[in-house]
Each structure stands twice: as C-alpha cells, then as structure tokens.
Scaffold this active site. Structure first.
Site, mmCIF file in Angstrom:
data_model
loop_
_atom_site.group_PDB
_atom_site.id
_atom_site.type_symbol
_atom_site.label_atom_id
_atom_site.label_comp_id
_atom_site.label_asym_id
_atom_site.label_seq_id
_atom_site.Cartn_x
_atom_site.Cartn_y
_atom_site.Cartn_z
ATOM 1 N N ASP A 44 0.973 -1.177 0.106
ATOM 2 C CA ASP A 44 -0.014 0.121 -0.011
ATOM 3 C C ASP A 44 1.038 1.301 -0.036
ATOM 4 O O ASP A 44 1.750 1.441 -0.848
ATOM 5 C CB ASP A 44 -1.073 -0.159 1.141
ATOM 6 C CG ASP A 44 -1.881 -1.282 0.935
ATOM 7 O OD1 ASP A 44 -2.515 -1.348 -0.141
ATOM 8 O OD2 ASP A 44 -1.902 -2.162 1.957
ATOM 9 N N GLU A 45 0.701 1.984 0.963
ATOM 10 C CA GLU A 45 1.460 3.333 1.058
ATOM 11 C C GLU A 45 3.160 3.047 1.164
ATOM 12 O O GLU A 45 3.779 3.934 0.615
ATOM 13 C CB GLU A 45 0.979 4.361 2.191
ATOM 14 C CG GLU A 45 -0.423 4.600 1.990
ATOM 15 C CD GLU A 45 -0.872 5.195 0.688
ATOM 16 O OE1 GLU A 45 0.119 6.207 0.250
ATOM 17 O OE2 GLU A 45 -1.763 5.040 0.086
ATOM 18 N N ARG A 47 5.175 1.775 -0.312
ATOM 19 C CA ARG A 47 5.936 1.879 -1.935
ATOM 20 C C ARG A 47 6.234 3.276 -2.181
ATOM 21 O O ARG A 47 7.452 3.443 -2.743
ATOM 22 C CB ARG A 47 4.942 1.309 -3.022
ATOM 23 C CG ARG A 47 5.401 1.535 -4.347
ATOM 24 C CD ARG A 47 4.464 1.037 -5.419
ATOM 25 N NE ARG A 47 4.888 1.566 -6.775
ATOM 26 C CZ ARG A 47 5.523 0.802 -7.558
ATOM 27 N NH1 ARG A 47 5.800 -0.516 -7.377
ATOM 28 N NH2 ARG A 47 5.872 1.149 -8.830
ATOM 29 N N CYS A 85 4.859 -8.203 -1.871
ATOM 30 C CA CYS A 85 4.387 -7.227 -0.895
ATOM 31 C C CYS A 85 5.544 -6.945 -0.253
ATOM 32 O O CYS A 85 6.525 -7.392 -0.537
ATOM 33 C CB CYS A 85 3.061 -7.795 0.111
ATOM 34 S SG CYS A 85 3.236 -8.981 0.880
ATOM 35 N N GLN A 89 4.063 -12.739 2.484
ATOM 36 C CA GLN A 89 3.399 -13.664 3.540
ATOM 37 C C GLN A 89 1.905 -13.624 3.225
ATOM 38 O O GLN A 89 1.375 -14.789 3.653
ATOM 39 C CB GLN A 89 3.883 -13.515 4.893
ATOM 40 C CG GLN A 89 5.509 -13.739 4.922
ATOM 41 C CD GLN A 89 5.847 -13.655 6.401
ATOM 42 O OE1 GLN A 89 5.267 -12.884 7.156
ATOM 43 N NE2 GLN A 89 7.218 -14.240 6.504
ATOM 44 N N CYS A 135 12.119 6.056 -8.030
ATOM 45 C CA CYS A 135 11.219 7.153 -8.488
ATOM 46 C C CYS A 135 10.034 7.410 -7.993
ATOM 47 O O CYS A 135 9.511 6.363 -7.387
ATOM 48 C CB CYS A 135 11.300 6.843 -10.216
ATOM 49 S SG CYS A 135 10.160 5.596 -10.459
#
EC number: 3.1.3.48
Length: 145
Positions: A44-45, A47, A85, A89, A135
C-alpha cells in the site's frame, strides 16, 4: 525454500489448472525486465517511501479486488506475473490467489500462464542487494538506475 521455475518457461506442456509458485530474488533478477513478465507490487503506502522494483506495476492490496479487471487489461501481453508485498506472506499471496480465482470465474483467456510470488517480498529483494528504484513516476517507467 527454493522452487524451480523451469516448468514455467516452456518446459511444461500442459497446466490442468492455474497454480501459484514461488520465485527467489536471485531467480527473478535476470528475468524481471523481460517483456513477457510483469511484477505486481501490492504494497500500500509503503511503496511511496520504501522504493520498488524498477518497472513494477502498483496495484495496492486494499483496492486490488476492485482493480483486477484493469490489471488483466494492463498485462494482456504478459504471460508471467510475479506478485509481491513487503514480505510476501499475506498480501502478495492473497492478491495472487484473487487473480487466479477471478480468471477461473470469468473463464477468461488472458494469456497469463504463470502466476508467481516473490519469496521474502520486497524486503528480501532489497536485503539481498537487488536494485531498488526510488522514482516517483506512476507507473514506474523501469529505467531507474
């Protein structure tokens, strides 16, 4: 645990049902920029601040089910998808299974033959010294250094 990916690259003649297998970062590194492979990042965030694998597609786990049809269209020219992810897991395997179920339910011929999960996820990729892109491009163009 290392599982062979030989059968996923043309050596297996027939797949009765879609299955999910695992791939290590060492196995994925020489393959990840091939045009037939898409890496699907379902974090989710995190990244946004942890970085990502260059060229990976972002389909956050929180909205994954709503975006599956978009993903299938986005990867229509790919035959292998590798999900991950942070640790691979829970979210990575769950989203991979949701895609398998979606394709089975829709009986949709998508061209996707191989669905894999990156062992140890992004954290394992980075800890193994594999390249990380930081990036802010959406989507990542894959030309990160």
């Amino acid at each position: 645990m290392v599982r062979s990916i030989c059968s996923f690259f043309g050596r297996k003649k027939k797949m009765a049902a879609r299955s999910i297998s695992y791939i290590t970062s060492t196995q994925l590194l020489p393959l990840h920029r091939r045009p037939n492979i898409a890496i699907i990042d379902v974090r989710d965030e995190e990244r946004n601040y942890d970085g990502h694998i260059a060229g990976s597609l972002h389909y956050a786990s929180g909205s994954f089910e709503d975006r599956i049809s978009h993903l299938v269209q986005h990867v229509k020219d790919k035959d292998t998808l590798v999900f991950h992810c942070a640790l691979s897991q829970v979210r990575g395997p769950t989203c991979a299974r949701r895609l398998v179920n979606y394709l089975d339910e829709k009986k949709q011929e998508s061209g996707i033959k191989n669905i894999m999960i990156l062992e140890r996820g992004f954290n394992g990729w980075e800890a193994a010294g594999k390249p990380v892109c930081r990036c802010a491009d959406v989507p990542c163009k894959g030309d990160c250094t």
